[in-house]
Scaffold this active site. Structure first.
Site, PDB file in Angstrom:
ATOM      1  N   ARG A   1      -1.877   4.429  13.511  1.00 19.60           N
ATOM      2  CA  ARG A   1      -0.625   3.964  12.916  1.00 19.60           C
ATOM      3  C   ARG A   1       0.548   4.761  13.457  1.00 19.60           C
ATOM      4  O   ARG A   1       1.597   4.204  13.773  1.00 19.60           O
ATOM      5  CB  ARG A   1      -0.693   4.044  11.382  1.00 19.60           C
ATOM      6  CG  ARG A   1       0.440   3.317  10.703  1.00 19.60           C
ATOM      7  CD  ARG A   1       0.224   3.142   9.198  1.00 19.60           C
ATOM      8  NE  ARG A   1      -0.901   2.245   8.951  1.00 19.60           N
ATOM      9  CZ  ARG A   1      -2.097   2.632   8.514  1.00 19.60           C
ATOM     10  NH1 ARG A   1      -2.343   3.902   8.261  1.00 19.60           N
ATOM     11  NH2 ARG A   1      -3.062   1.763   8.315  1.00 19.60           N
TER      12      ARG A   1
ATOM     13  N   TYR B   1     -10.788   4.514   5.126  1.00 16.98           N
ATOM     14  CA  TYR B   1     -11.979   5.074   5.778  1.00 16.98           C
ATOM     15  C   TYR B   1     -11.772   6.517   6.262  1.00 16.98           C
ATOM     16  O   TYR B   1     -12.638   7.072   6.932  1.00 16.98           O
ATOM     17  CB  TYR B   1     -12.376   4.204   6.980  1.00 16.98           C
ATOM     18  CG  TYR B   1     -12.854   2.826   6.602  1.00 16.98           C
ATOM     19  CD1 TYR B   1     -14.209   2.583   6.344  1.00 16.98           C
ATOM     20  CD2 TYR B   1     -11.976   1.760   6.515  1.00 16.98           C
ATOM     21  CE1 TYR B   1     -14.658   1.316   6.012  1.00 16.98           C
ATOM     22  CE2 TYR B   1     -12.417   0.487   6.180  1.00 16.98           C
ATOM     23  CZ  TYR B   1     -13.751   0.269   5.935  1.00 16.98           C
ATOM     24  OH  TYR B   1     -14.204  -0.987   5.602  1.00 16.98           O
TER      25      TYR B   1
ATOM     26  N   ASN C   1       0.842  -1.192   0.000  1.00 13.08           N
ATOM     27  CA  ASN C   1       0.000   0.000   0.000  1.00 13.08           C
ATOM     28  C   ASN C   1       0.885   1.252   0.000  1.00 13.08           C
ATOM     29  O   ASN C   1       1.533   1.553   1.002  1.00 13.08           O
ATOM     30  CB  ASN C   1      -0.905  -0.026   1.237  1.00 13.08           C
ATOM     31  CG  ASN C   1      -1.887   1.120   1.279  1.00 13.08           C
ATOM     32  OD1 ASN C   1      -1.581   2.238   0.864  1.00 13.08           O
ATOM     33  ND2 ASN C   1      -3.058   0.862   1.829  1.00 13.08           N
TER      34      ASN C   1
ATOM     35  N   PHE D   1      -6.706   8.008   3.044  1.00 12.46           N
ATOM     36  CA  PHE D   1      -7.078   6.823   2.273  1.00 12.46           C
ATOM     37  C   PHE D   1      -7.949   5.933   3.144  1.00 12.46           C
ATOM     38  O   PHE D   1      -8.141   6.185   4.325  1.00 12.46           O
ATOM     39  CB  PHE D   1      -5.827   6.075   1.778  1.00 12.46           C
ATOM     40  CG  PHE D   1      -4.947   5.524   2.880  1.00 12.46           C
ATOM     41  CD1 PHE D   1      -5.040   4.194   3.262  1.00 12.46           C
ATOM     42  CD2 PHE D   1      -4.031   6.327   3.529  1.00 12.46           C
ATOM     43  CE1 PHE D   1      -4.235   3.683   4.272  1.00 12.46           C
ATOM     44  CE2 PHE D   1      -3.220   5.827   4.537  1.00 12.46           C
ATOM     45  CZ  PHE D   1      -3.323   4.500   4.906  1.00 12.46           C
TER      46      PHE D   1
ATOM     47  N   ASP E   1      -1.180  -4.549  10.581  1.00 12.30           N
ATOM     48  CA  ASP E   1      -2.546  -4.815  10.176  1.00 12.30           C
ATOM     49  C   ASP E   1      -3.393  -3.804  10.927  1.00 12.30           C
ATOM     50  O   ASP E   1      -3.122  -3.502  12.098  1.00 12.30           O
ATOM     51  CB  ASP E   1      -2.989  -6.246  10.482  1.00 12.30           C
ATOM     52  CG  ASP E   1      -4.248  -6.620   9.699  1.00 12.30           C
ATOM     53  OD1 ASP E   1      -4.334  -6.271   8.507  1.00 12.30           O
ATOM     54  OD2 ASP E   1      -5.143  -7.250  10.276  1.00 12.30           O
TER      55      ASP E   1
ATOM     56  N   LYS F   1       0.207   3.729   2.952  1.00 14.62           N
ATOM     57  CA  LYS F   1       0.783   3.318   4.239  1.00 14.62           C
ATOM     58  C   LYS F   1       2.288   3.565   4.253  1.00 14.62           C
ATOM     59  O   LYS F   1       2.844   4.034   5.236  1.00 14.62           O
ATOM     60  CB  LYS F   1       0.536   1.828   4.497  1.00 14.62           C
ATOM     61  CG  LYS F   1      -0.799   1.487   5.056  1.00 14.62           C
ATOM     62  CD  LYS F   1      -0.825   0.006   5.431  1.00 14.62           C
ATOM     63  CE  LYS F   1      -2.186  -0.426   5.898  1.00 14.62           C
ATOM     64  NZ  LYS F   1      -2.196  -1.855   6.290  1.00 14.62           N
TER      65      LYS F   1
ATOM     66  N   LYS G   1      -2.631  13.802  11.448  1.00 18.22           N
ATOM     67  CA  LYS G   1      -3.097  12.418  11.504  1.00 18.22           C
ATOM     68  C   LYS G   1      -2.064  11.526  12.185  1.00 18.22           C
ATOM     69  O   LYS G   1      -2.400  10.684  13.022  1.00 18.22           O
ATOM     70  CB  LYS G   1      -3.402  11.904  10.095  1.00 18.22           C
ATOM     71  CG  LYS G   1      -3.917  10.468  10.082  1.00 18.22           C
ATOM     72  CD  LYS G   1      -4.145   9.964   8.670  1.00 18.22           C
ATOM     73  CE  LYS G   1      -4.543   8.499   8.681  1.00 18.22           C
ATOM     74  NZ  LYS G   1      -4.601   7.918   7.341  1.00 18.22           N
TER      75      LYS G   1
END
Length: 191
Positions: A177, A150, A9, A148, A68, A12, A171
Site C-alpha cells: 500500500r 493478514y 476501513n 490488520f 483494492d 487503511k 510497513k
C-alpha cells in the site's frame, strides 16, 4: 486539495493518512455520508479499485481514489486474491481468514506470497491506476499484535518479523500500500 479515499476501513485510512502530505486533505466515506457497501464485483484487483472509485464519483460527485488489495499465495495458485477480505466467509473476520490460509498451507513447503494493492484515482473525469507489490512469505503461525488483516502471518522479503511485528513506518516503507500511495502522491503533487 480535498479528495475522498473510498474506504470504510479505519486501519487503511490511518495507514494512508500517514503517507499523504498535509496539503492534501483526505475525506472518508463516512465524511461524505456514504454508509452503504461500495460494490466490489470485478474479477481483478484493478477492476475492483476502479469500480469503487467510479461508484463514488458517479453517486456522490467527489474526486476520489479507491484501493483494492489482495494476498496472492503461490502454492494456492493466487488465493485468496480478490477474496482476501472474505476468504473464510461473508463475516470478513481476519482471524478466520488467517486460520483458513494457514490450514490450506499446512502441508505445503512453498510459503511464497505477495501482497498487491491497486489504487484507482478518479480525478477530473479520468481514471489512473497505481500498483504496489510486496513479495514475501506466509509464516506457520500468527505473530505480533499490530497491523490488520493478514499482517500477523506475512513477512516481507528481507524481514524476520511479520507486518504485525514491525512499526507502521517500516510497513509503509516496504509494503504494497505504501508503494502504491507514494506513486499516487507523486502524481497528485505534479498537478
Amino acid at each position: 486539495m480535498k479528495i475522498v479515499f473510498a474506504t470504510n476501513n479505519p486501519n487503511k485510512l490511518k495507514e494512508v493518512q500517514s503517507l499523504i502530505p498535509k496539503k492534501i486533505q483526505l475525506l472518508s466515506l463516512e465524511a461524505i455520508g456514504c454508509t452503504e457497501d461500495v460494490p466490489e464485483t470485478q474479477s481483478t484487483i484493478e477492476g475492483n479499485a476502479k469500480q469503487k472509485a467510479d461508484y463514488i464519483k458517479t453517486h456522490y460527485g467527489y474526486d476520489c481514489f479507491a484501493d483494492d488489495t489482495g494476498l496472492e499465495v503461490e502454492a494456492l495458485h493466487g488465493e485468496p486474491g480478490i477474496y482476501s477480505a472474505r476468504y473464510a466467509g461473508k463475516q470478513r473476520d481476519a482471524n478466520d481468514n488467517m486460520d483458513k490460509l494457514l490450514n490450506n498451507l499446512e502441508d505445503k513447503p512453498n510459503r511464497n506470497a505477495q501482497f498487491k494493492t491497486v489504487i484507482a484515482l478518479h480525478l477530473s473525469g479520468k481514471t489512473k491506476t497505481f500498483t504496489g507489490i510486496c513479495k514475501g512469505a506466509i509464516t506457520t503461525a500468527k505473530r505480533g499484535k499490530d497491523g490488520f488483516g493478514y499482517d500477523p502471518i506475512f513477512k516481507a522479503e528481507g524481514f524476520d518479523q511479520t507486518f504485525a511485528e514491525i512499526s507502521l513506518a517500516e510497513k509503509n516503507e516496504v509494503g504494497h500500500r505504501g508503494k502504491a500511495v507514494r506513486q499516487l502522491v507523486a502524481y497528485l503533487t505534479k498537478l
